[in-house]
Design an enzyme around this catalytic site. Structure first.
Site, PDB file in Angstrom:
ATOM      1  N   LYS A   1       2.445 -68.096 -68.026  1.00 23.77           N
ATOM      2  CA  LYS A   1       1.872 -68.069 -69.373  1.00 23.77           C
ATOM      3  C   LYS A   1       0.717 -67.081 -69.445  1.00 23.77           C
ATOM      4  CE  LYS A   1      -1.511 -70.546 -71.403  1.00 23.77           C
ATOM      5  NZ  LYS A   1      -2.280 -71.716 -71.881  1.00 23.77           N
TER       6      LYS A   1
ATOM      7  N   ARG B   1      -9.942 -83.920 -60.910  1.00 25.55           N
ATOM      8  CA  ARG B   1      -8.947 -83.093 -61.611  1.00 25.55           C
ATOM      9  C   ARG B   1      -7.555 -83.364 -61.034  1.00 25.55           C
ATOM     10  NH1 ARG B   1     -13.331 -79.233 -61.218  1.00 25.55           N
ATOM     11  NH2 ARG B   1     -12.451 -78.187 -59.397  1.00 25.55           N
TER      12      ARG B   1
ATOM     13  N   LYS C   1       5.418 -68.489 -77.505  1.00 22.74           N
ATOM     14  CA  LYS C   1       4.526 -69.626 -77.780  1.00 22.74           C
ATOM     15  C   LYS C   1       3.540 -69.224 -78.870  1.00 22.74           C
ATOM     16  CE  LYS C   1       1.268 -72.778 -75.530  1.00 22.74           C
ATOM     17  NZ  LYS C   1       1.032 -73.612 -74.348  1.00 22.74           N
TER      18      LYS C   1
HETATM   19  P1  13P Z   1      -3.147 -76.459 -77.029  1.00 27.25           P
HETATM   20  O1  13P Z   1      -1.867 -77.164 -77.381  1.00 27.25           O
HETATM   21  O2  13P Z   1      -4.291 -77.400 -76.747  1.00 27.25           O
HETATM   22  O3  13P Z   1      -3.475 -75.376 -78.027  1.00 27.25           O
HETATM   23  O4  13P Z   1      -2.927 -75.747 -75.637  1.00 27.25           O
HETATM   24  C1  13P Z   1      -1.762 -75.062 -75.434  1.00 27.25           C
HETATM   25  C2  13P Z   1      -2.026 -73.906 -74.578  1.00 27.25           C
HETATM   26  O5  13P Z   1      -1.424 -73.748 -73.552  1.00 27.25           O
HETATM   27  C3  13P Z   1      -3.033 -72.927 -75.050  1.00 27.25           C
HETATM   28  O6  13P Z   1      -2.963 -71.761 -74.291  1.00 27.25           O
END
Ligand code: 13P
Length: 340
Positions: free
Chosen positions: A135, A46, A219
């Site tokens: 996030k 990883r 987002k």
């Molecule tokens: P994806 O672009 O694969 O949807 O992932 C973005 C992300 O951070 C999801 O929480």
């Protein structure tokens, strides 16, 4: 809370021609990605994989990287903290702080994102480790007519508000991510309606919980038909309906919107972002915060072999460049054919 610093960071996250790399797959999710390329998911693999990305030229198109708890503490093979590699590439380190989802009691087929317990302490630790943004992903399950329930929308929006307020108190910019899933056979109109309800509830909670909109990034998902729908919308329709939705729901004080890719193909995710940025002046920056749509290609090219690192880096740089062009409305399908 230092709102001026939060606003400066938020603006840097959506700087022109740049976007965010979501490299925050949990241990379970990265195992699924590695299984697909027949690579064992060890801590070293990883690390090696993520080090490959963070040392690639494609980082010149990346404003910030979302990390997972393990990764923000890891060191490169030469001993350099991965956070320092990211900073050296001119990007801002960020951290996923939600702890995944649990079934929502009383609401069959729906989930709530958890992770608020001791979040203030964890944020202080992450700040000390170098994170300047965070996030939290709320997952909204959707079908043609029954879900999401008001309950699922409300509890997830409330948690996003609480998370965002705690982030700002810790001088960390919250990425507020309410994801209406693409799984299902619903059409784009249903996705549009559900996403509008979700975004309105999220911004209601952000106001109630006194989150400074200038110091956050949204987002969201785009307005798209479910993956199993026979009725797929074209690029222009996705772009127009998504921008219409955002204009209705997202105050202009929000500095930027960085989309998730959510299972769209690499090229669709790029084409949709590009088409939106061609729709004329918008109140916020629109860019990418992609996980799969930036990483599927480099994962395939790398396949766990040291000898493939340059190919993996080229594949990542190509996707990052395509999406950077899309964030300026300057991408064309012809550019995709250029050698990665
Ligand atoms: P994806 O672009 O694969 O949807 O992932 C973005 C992300 O951070 C999801 O929480």
């Amino acid at each position: 809370m230092n709102l001026s610093a939060l606003n400066t960071t938020a603006l840097a996250m959506v700087a022109p021609g740049k976007g965010i790399l979501a490299a925050d797959e949990s241990t379970g999710t990265i195992k699924k990605r590695f299984d697909a390329i027949k690579v064992e998911s060890t801590e070293q693999n990883r690390r090696d994989y993520r080090e490959m990305l963070f040392r690639s030229e494609g980082m010149s198109f990346i404003s910030g990287v979302i990390l997972y708890d393990e990764t923000i503490r890891q060191h490169a093979a030469d001993g350099t903290p991965l956070v320092k590699l990211i900073e050296a590439a001119g990007a801002i380190p960020g951290i996923k702080v939600d702890e995944g989802t649990q079934p929502l009691s009383g609401c069959p087929g729906e989930r709530v994102t958890v992770g608020l317990d001791r979040l203030a302490d964890r944020l202080a630790t992450y700040y000390a480790l170098g994170a300047r943004f965070a996030k939290w992903r709320a997952v909204i399950d959707i079908d043609k007519d029954n879900i999401p329930s008001m309950t699922a929308i409300h509890v997830n929006a409330h948690a996003l508000g609480r998370y965002a307020a705690l982030c700002q108190a810790a001088n960390i910019v919250p990425i507020v991510e309410p994801e209406v899933l693409m799984d299902g056979d619903h059409d784009i109109g249903r996705c549009f309606d559900v996403t509008r309800r979700v975004l309105n509830e999220v911004f209601r909670e952000l106001r109630i919980q006194r989150v400074a909109l200038e110091g956050m990034i949204l987002k969201p998902n785009m307005a798209v038909a479910g993956k199993q729908s026979p009725d797929q919308a074209g690029v222009q329709e996705v772009a127009e309906r998504t921008v219409q939705l955002l204009k209705e729901c997202v105050p202009a004080a929000v500095p930027g919107i960085a989309f998730l890719s959510g299972g769209q193909s690499d090229e669709s995710a790029t084409a949709h972002l590009d088409a939106m940025n061609r729709l004329g002046p918008l109140p916020w920056k629109l860019t990418f915060s992609y996980g799969r749509a930036l990483q599927a290609a480099p994962q395939q090219a790398w396949a766990g072999r040291t000898a493939n690192i340059p190919a993996g880096q080229r594949a990542f740089t190509h996707r990052a460049r395509m999406n950077a062009l899309a964030s300026r409305g300057q991408w064309t399908a012809a550019l995709e054919k250029e050698a990665a």
